[in-house]
Write a protein that holds these residues in place. Sequence first.
Motif, mmCIF file in Angstrom:
data_model
loop_
_atom_site.group_PDB
_atom_site.id
_atom_site.type_symbol
_atom_site.label_atom_id
_atom_site.label_comp_id
_atom_site.label_asym_id
_atom_site.label_seq_id
_atom_site.Cartn_x
_atom_site.Cartn_y
_atom_site.Cartn_z
ATOM 1 N N VAL A 33 7.739 3.289 -4.282
ATOM 2 C CA VAL A 33 8.392 2.828 -3.054
ATOM 3 C C VAL A 33 7.426 2.920 -1.882
ATOM 4 C CG1 VAL A 33 10.377 3.207 -1.527
ATOM 5 C CG2 VAL A 33 10.588 3.659 -3.981
ATOM 6 N N GLY A 34 7.588 2.034 -0.930
ATOM 7 C CA GLY A 34 6.783 2.082 0.285
ATOM 8 C C GLY A 34 6.919 0.787 1.050
ATOM 9 N N PRO A 35 6.498 0.784 2.306
ATOM 10 C CA PRO A 35 6.567 -0.442 3.111
ATOM 11 C C PRO A 35 5.594 -1.491 2.598
ATOM 12 C CG PRO A 35 5.361 1.271 4.275
ATOM 13 C CD PRO A 35 5.938 1.921 3.058
ATOM 14 N N ASN A 36 5.715 -2.704 3.074
ATOM 15 C CA ASN A 36 4.779 -3.761 2.705
ATOM 16 C C ASN A 36 3.351 -3.334 3.015
ATOM 17 O OD1 ASN A 36 6.895 -5.417 1.911
ATOM 18 N ND2 ASN A 36 7.056 -6.411 3.913
ATOM 19 N N GLY A 37 2.446 -3.585 2.065
ATOM 20 C CA GLY A 37 1.055 -3.217 2.270
ATOM 21 C C GLY A 37 0.730 -1.778 1.921
ATOM 22 N N SER A 38 1.682 -1.063 1.334
ATOM 23 C CA SER A 38 1.449 0.354 1.023
ATOM 24 C C SER A 38 0.640 0.567 -0.251
ATOM 25 C CB SER A 38 2.789 1.089 0.901
ATOM 26 O OG SER A 38 3.576 0.531 -0.144
ATOM 27 N N GLY A 39 0.527 -0.462 -1.093
ATOM 28 C CA GLY A 39 -0.246 -0.337 -2.320
ATOM 29 C C GLY A 39 0.556 -0.416 -3.605
ATOM 30 N N LYS A 40 1.853 -0.664 -3.494
ATOM 31 C CA LYS A 40 2.712 -0.705 -4.679
ATOM 32 C C LYS A 40 2.256 -1.763 -5.680
ATOM 33 C CE LYS A 40 6.508 -1.739 -2.521
ATOM 34 N NZ LYS A 40 5.931 -1.965 -1.178
ATOM 35 N N THR A 41 2.071 -2.980 -5.195
ATOM 36 C CA THR A 41 1.690 -4.088 -6.078
ATOM 37 C C THR A 41 0.323 -3.853 -6.697
ATOM 38 O OG1 THR A 41 3.033 -5.663 -4.822
ATOM 39 C CG2 THR A 41 1.292 -6.574 -6.209
ATOM 40 N N THR A 42 -0.596 -3.281 -5.936
ATOM 41 C CA THR A 42 -1.930 -3.006 -6.467
ATOM 42 C C THR A 42 -1.865 -1.992 -7.595
ATOM 43 O OG1 THR A 42 -2.926 -3.486 -4.312
ATOM 44 C CG2 THR A 42 -4.258 -2.247 -5.869
ATOM 45 N N ILE A 43 -1.001 -0.994 -7.472
ATOM 46 C CA ILE A 43 -0.826 -0.011 -8.548
ATOM 47 C C ILE A 43 -0.310 -0.701 -9.805
ATOM 48 C CG2 ILE A 43 0.638 1.894 -9.320
ATOM 49 C CD1 ILE A 43 0.314 3.105 -6.544
ATOM 50 N N ILE A 44 0.722 -1.534 -9.663
ATOM 51 C CA ILE A 44 1.286 -2.220 -10.819
ATOM 52 C C ILE A 44 0.247 -3.124 -11.469
ATOM 53 C CG2 ILE A 44 2.943 -4.004 -11.510
ATOM 54 C CD1 ILE A 44 4.931 -2.735 -9.603
ATOM 55 N N LYS A 45 -0.473 -3.892 -10.662
ATOM 56 C CA LYS A 45 -1.480 -4.792 -11.220
ATOM 57 C C LYS A 45 -2.630 -4.022 -11.866
ATOM 58 C CE LYS A 45 -0.586 -8.888 -8.401
ATOM 59 N NZ LYS A 45 -1.152 -9.866 -7.430
ATOM 60 N N SER A 46 -2.918 -2.847 -11.362
ATOM 61 C CA SER A 46 -3.954 -2.013 -11.977
ATOM 62 C C SER A 46 -3.498 -1.517 -13.344
ATOM 63 C CB SER A 46 -4.286 -0.828 -11.062
ATOM 64 O OG SER A 46 -4.852 -1.256 -9.839
ATOM 65 N N ILE A 47 -2.246 -1.111 -13.450
ATOM 66 C CA ILE A 47 -1.705 -0.670 -14.744
ATOM 67 C C ILE A 47 -1.708 -1.823 -15.743
ATOM 68 C CG2 ILE A 47 0.370 0.162 -15.929
ATOM 69 C CD1 ILE A 47 1.049 1.701 -13.340
#
Length: 236
Positions: A33-47
């Motif tokens: 969880v986090g606001p837009n731009g917090s890194g959530k999508t980057t974590i998922i794409k890294s996994i």
Amino acid sequence: MIRLNDIEKRYARNYVLKKVSFEIKPGKITAIVGPNGSGKTTIIKSILGLVKPDSGNISIEGKPIKGEHSYRRMIGYMPQIASFPENLTVSEVIKMISDLREEQIDIQSNLIELLNLIPEMNKRINALSGGNKQKLSAYVALIFNPKIIILDEPTAGLDPVTSTNFKQRILEERDNGKTVVLTSHIMTEIEELADNIIFLIEGKIMFNGMTKTLIEQSGHKKLEKAIADLMAGNYK
């Protein structure tokens, strides 16, 4: 188990992830969880192996994923916005994905009824509503019985009945020992589903623990208020 250790990622001079480390355990639903731009999508794409971190390492079931691709077969992924070949029908898309994975599926499984996809099976993708594309995306994410399920804003666009049915199915998958990773901007949904929360702001983890612990320690009764305190820097 999914483990991230000191993951860093930047684009030009902008750090998206700053030494992010955590574990995601099986048999639990973990919300990122986090606001837009917090890194959530980057974590998922890294996994998923779609983004290569600048430093740090990621392992799944104790094995580093760097340079590997076979681990992806154990992952079912539902993106926020589904994308399928527009000229194919729903049934043709399902068959195509089955052929690509070289895995047979039961196209008439109860999952297809749960998601109310039967009326859409002979329709072309370009004729589907956004909600029905999401139903197909949910179906594809789960039908191969993955050990790891990654859901990015899964109920966005779903009608209330399908949303309720799908959330119940996710809880059942967790109870069957699956590793479930969830992102959502709907805090009531996170509170309803997530056992654990990883909360990010500007690429840093501000909280990593049980959902109920975050709520209790915040002094509030609702997750939304607890998250608001985190974002405002008021959480102790």
